[in-house]
Design a protein around this motif. Structure first.
Motif, PDB file in Angstrom:
ATOM      1  N   MET A   1     -24.743 -16.844  10.162  1.00 21.72           N
ATOM      2  CA  MET A   1     -23.555 -16.319  10.830  1.00 21.72           C
ATOM      3  C   MET A   1     -23.964 -15.236  11.848  1.00 21.72           C
ATOM      4  SD  MET A   1     -20.118 -14.581   9.157  1.00 21.72           S
ATOM      5  CE  MET A   1     -19.664 -16.111   8.333  1.00 21.72           C
ATOM      6  N   LEU A   2     -23.374 -15.284  13.020  1.00 21.85           N
ATOM      7  CA  LEU A   2     -23.665 -14.294  14.039  1.00 21.85           C
ATOM      8  C   LEU A   2     -23.112 -12.931  13.639  1.00 21.85           C
ATOM      9  CD1 LEU A   2     -22.818 -16.359  17.254  1.00 21.85           C
ATOM     10  CD2 LEU A   2     -25.085 -15.859  16.336  1.00 21.85           C
ATOM     11  N   LEU A   3     -23.741 -11.882  14.163  1.00 24.78           N
ATOM     12  CA  LEU A   3     -23.302 -10.528  13.847  1.00 24.78           C
ATOM     13  C   LEU A   3     -21.837 -10.336  14.188  1.00 24.78           C
ATOM     14  CD1 LEU A   3     -23.617  -7.549  13.099  1.00 24.78           C
ATOM     15  CD2 LEU A   3     -24.587  -7.160  15.381  1.00 24.78           C
ATOM     16  N   ASN A   4     -21.409 -10.789  15.361  1.00 33.38           N
ATOM     17  CA  ASN A   4     -20.030 -10.538  15.767  1.00 33.38           C
ATOM     18  C   ASN A   4     -19.018 -11.376  14.994  1.00 33.38           C
ATOM     19  OD1 ASN A   4     -19.950  -8.403  17.854  1.00 33.38           O
ATOM     20  ND2 ASN A   4     -21.426  -9.734  18.857  1.00 33.38           N
ATOM     21  N   GLU A   5     -19.466 -12.443  14.365  1.00 33.72           N
ATOM     22  CA  GLU A   5     -18.587 -13.166  13.452  1.00 33.72           C
ATOM     23  C   GLU A   5     -18.373 -12.345  12.178  1.00 33.72           C
ATOM     24  OE1 GLU A   5     -19.746 -17.768  14.732  1.00 33.72           O
ATOM     25  OE2 GLU A   5     -20.627 -16.869  12.937  1.00 33.72           O
ATOM     26  N   ASN A  86     -23.069   0.148  10.215  1.00 32.20           N
ATOM     27  CA  ASN A  86     -24.000  -0.236   9.163  1.00 32.20           C
ATOM     28  C   ASN A  86     -24.322  -1.722   9.217  1.00 32.20           C
ATOM     29  OD1 ASN A  86     -24.073   2.401   8.201  1.00 32.20           O
ATOM     30  ND2 ASN A  86     -22.350   2.078   6.817  1.00 32.20           N
ATOM     31  N   MET A  87     -23.324  -2.533   9.512  1.00 32.07           N
ATOM     32  CA  MET A  87     -23.563  -3.971   9.648  1.00 32.07           C
ATOM     33  C   MET A  87     -24.491  -4.244  10.824  1.00 32.07           C
ATOM     34  SD  MET A  87     -19.709  -5.389   8.972  1.00 32.07           S
ATOM     35  CE  MET A  87     -18.775  -4.820   7.537  1.00 32.07           C
ATOM     36  N   GLN A  88     -24.287  -3.524  11.917  1.00 35.63           N
ATOM     37  CA  GLN A  88     -25.149  -3.689  13.086  1.00 35.63           C
ATOM     38  C   GLN A  88     -26.590  -3.309  12.757  1.00 35.63           C
ATOM     39  OE1 GLN A  88     -24.717  -0.667  16.006  1.00 35.63           O
ATOM     40  NE2 GLN A  88     -25.804  -1.776  17.608  1.00 35.63           N
ATOM     41  N   LEU A  89     -26.785  -2.155  12.128  1.00 29.16           N
ATOM     42  CA  LEU A  89     -28.139  -1.682  11.857  1.00 29.16           C
ATOM     43  C   LEU A  89     -28.871  -2.599  10.888  1.00 29.16           C
ATOM     44  CD1 LEU A  89     -27.683   2.195  11.692  1.00 29.16           C
ATOM     45  CD2 LEU A  89     -28.212   0.738  13.649  1.00 29.16           C
ATOM     46  N   ARG A  90     -28.151  -3.147   9.915  1.00 34.93           N
ATOM     47  CA  ARG A  90     -28.775  -4.118   9.008  1.00 34.93           C
ATOM     48  C   ARG A  90     -29.176  -5.383   9.759  1.00 34.93           C
ATOM     49  NH1 ARG A  90     -24.675  -2.366   5.328  1.00 34.93           N
ATOM     50  NH2 ARG A  90     -23.384  -4.177   5.802  1.00 34.93           N
ATOM     51  N   ALA A  91     -28.317  -5.825  10.654  1.00 32.76           N
ATOM     52  CA  ALA A  91     -28.622  -7.027  11.435  1.00 32.76           C
ATOM     53  C   ALA A  91     -29.831  -6.794  12.338  1.00 32.76           C
ATOM     54  CB  ALA A  91     -27.412  -7.442  12.266  1.00 32.76           C
ATOM     55  N   MET A 199     -16.057  -2.486  17.396  1.00 36.39           N
ATOM     56  CA  MET A 199     -16.074  -3.611  16.473  1.00 36.39           C
ATOM     57  C   MET A 199     -16.808  -4.815  17.055  1.00 36.39           C
ATOM     58  SD  MET A 199     -12.170  -3.287  15.039  1.00 36.39           S
ATOM     59  CE  MET A 199     -11.538  -1.702  14.458  1.00 36.39           C
ATOM     60  N   VAL A 200     -17.412  -4.623  18.217  1.00 32.36           N
ATOM     61  CA  VAL A 200     -18.222  -5.661  18.865  1.00 32.36           C
ATOM     62  C   VAL A 200     -19.558  -5.038  19.244  1.00 32.36           C
ATOM     63  CG1 VAL A 200     -18.362  -7.325  20.753  1.00 32.36           C
ATOM     64  CG2 VAL A 200     -16.125  -6.739  19.776  1.00 32.36           C
ATOM     65  N   LEU A 205     -29.990 -11.740  18.418  1.00 30.71           N
ATOM     66  CA  LEU A 205     -30.761 -12.756  19.130  1.00 30.71           C
ATOM     67  C   LEU A 205     -30.777 -12.500  20.630  1.00 30.71           C
ATOM     68  CD1 LEU A 205     -29.800 -16.038  17.226  1.00 30.71           C
ATOM     69  CD2 LEU A 205     -31.874 -14.649  17.013  1.00 30.71           C
ATOM     70  N   ASP A 206     -29.722 -11.864  21.152  1.00 32.75           N
ATOM     71  CA  ASP A 206     -29.713 -11.506  22.572  1.00 32.75           C
ATOM     72  C   ASP A 206     -30.776 -10.448  22.862  1.00 32.75           C
ATOM     73  OD1 ASP A 206     -27.693 -13.267  23.144  1.00 32.75           O
ATOM     74  OD2 ASP A 206     -26.089 -11.776  23.032  1.00 32.75           O
ATOM     75  N   ILE A 207     -30.981  -9.538  21.917  1.00 34.04           N
ATOM     76  CA  ILE A 207     -32.018  -8.529  22.084  1.00 34.04           C
ATOM     77  C   ILE A 207     -33.391  -9.195  22.188  1.00 34.04           C
ATOM     78  CG2 ILE A 207     -33.252  -6.640  20.922  1.00 34.04           C
ATOM     79  CD1 ILE A 207     -30.565  -5.773  19.765  1.00 34.04           C
ATOM     80  N   VAL A 208     -33.662 -10.121  21.287  1.00 35.21           N
ATOM     81  CA  VAL A 208     -34.939 -10.814  21.295  1.00 35.21           C
ATOM     82  C   VAL A 208     -35.131 -11.592  22.593  1.00 35.21           C
ATOM     83  CG1 VAL A 208     -36.347 -12.584  20.153  1.00 35.21           C
ATOM     84  CG2 VAL A 208     -35.031 -10.961  18.778  1.00 35.21           C
ATOM     85  N   ASP A 209     -34.076 -12.289  23.028  1.00 38.71           N
ATOM     86  CA  ASP A 209     -34.171 -13.052  24.280  1.00 38.71           C
ATOM     87  C   ASP A 209     -34.452 -12.152  25.470  1.00 38.71           C
ATOM     88  OD1 ASP A 209     -33.700 -15.434  22.971  1.00 38.71           O
ATOM     89  OD2 ASP A 209     -31.549 -15.498  23.414  1.00 38.71           O
ATOM     90  N   ARG A 210     -33.819 -10.991  25.513  1.00 38.71           N
ATOM     91  CA  ARG A 210     -34.002 -10.069  26.646  1.00 38.71           C
ATOM     92  C   ARG A 210     -35.397  -9.444  26.621  1.00 38.71           C
ATOM     93  NH1 ARG A 210     -27.913  -7.373  27.371  1.00 38.71           N
ATOM     94  NH2 ARG A 210     -26.807  -9.322  26.971  1.00 38.71           N
ATOM     95  N   LEU A 211     -35.911  -9.196  25.437  1.00 34.95           N
ATOM     96  CA  LEU A 211     -37.275  -8.676  25.341  1.00 34.95           C
ATOM     97  C   LEU A 211     -38.278  -9.707  25.828  1.00 34.95           C
ATOM     98  CD1 LEU A 211     -37.405  -6.784  21.923  1.00 34.95           C
ATOM     99  CD2 LEU A 211     -37.815  -5.803  24.188  1.00 34.95           C
ATOM    100  N   LYS A 212     -38.020 -10.959  25.552  1.00 34.99           N
ATOM    101  CA  LYS A 212     -38.942 -12.018  25.961  1.00 34.99           C
ATOM    102  C   LYS A 212     -39.034 -12.119  27.486  1.00 34.99           C
ATOM    103  CE  LYS A 212     -38.457 -15.006  21.893  1.00 34.99           C
ATOM    104  NZ  LYS A 212     -37.915 -16.286  21.356  1.00 34.99           N
TER     105      LYS A 212
END
Length: 214
Positions: A1-5, A86-91, A199-200, A205-212
């Protein structure tokens, strides 16, 4: 499940559980920030301001020293009292191996005091720098700091039983607009995600893509 879901489901539960006046006030703040003429956050291509803040163990961490090792994912969040944060930091913890494999590192900072930062880091088992920007100096440099309006102070104090000034060990109520900046090794902001709707958040995965793409 995506973080924003996950966050969207948490939003539904939040609205269902808290008094109507609480979520009405919070949505009012989000709407006012979104509709204001204020442009929050530094932009892509701008130089990243340097700063030195203590981590949860009280050890100073300097941004430019960290950049000498590779790119930095810098995320501003509200505090350990915020379940969405907290949900963001865990993700983000879940993608830390991928960030490090790309030569990068992750730094999270909030206005909360070092004791609360340490408690949160241990509770969430976070393996990256969690810094205390107690007076909002770094958030101000990145143009994401704002003063919490009185109507939010009222509902947080009286309904949610949260005193931000006390929690942050500061003399005023401040928060950053949740934001994530990806800074390359030369100190240039290569990606900027700033959203008044707390809340968004930026997807891991966007972070990883941008780092690449650096």
């Amino acid at each position: 499940m995506l973080l924003n879901e996950i966050l969207d489901e948490a939003k539904k539960q939040f609205v269902a559980k808290v008094p109507e006046e609480v979520h009405t006030a919070i949505f009012r703040l989000i709407r006012e920030q979104e509709q204001s003429e204020i442009v929050y956050g530094l932009q892509e291509g701008q130089p990243a301001p340097d700063f030195t803040l203590n981590n949860s163990a009280g050890v100073p961490v300097n941004l430019f020293e960290q950049l000498s090792k590779g790119p930095v994912v810098l995320t501003f969040y509200r505090g350990g009292w915020c379940p969405f944060c907290n949900m963001q930091l865990r993700a983000y913890q879940s993608i830390l191996p991928e960030i490090e494999a790309l030569g990068g590192q992750l730094i999270a900072l909030s206005p909360q005091n070092p004791d609360n930062a340490l408690s949160q880091q241990e509770k969430e088992n976070l393996r990256y720098h969690v810094l205390s920007d107690t007076h909002g100096a770094a958030a101000a440099l990145y143009e994401v700091l704002f003063d919490v309006p009185s109507y939010i102070q009222e509902v947080m104090t009286n309904k949610l039983k949260i005193n931000l000034a006390e929690y942050n060990a500061a003399d005023r109520w401040i928060l950053p607009v949740p934001s994530t900046f990806i800074i390359d090794k030369s100190g240039v902001i290569r990606s900027a995600y700033v959203n008044p709707d707390f809340m968004v958040r930026l997807e891991p995965l966007d972070i990883v893509d941008r780092l690449k793409k650096l």
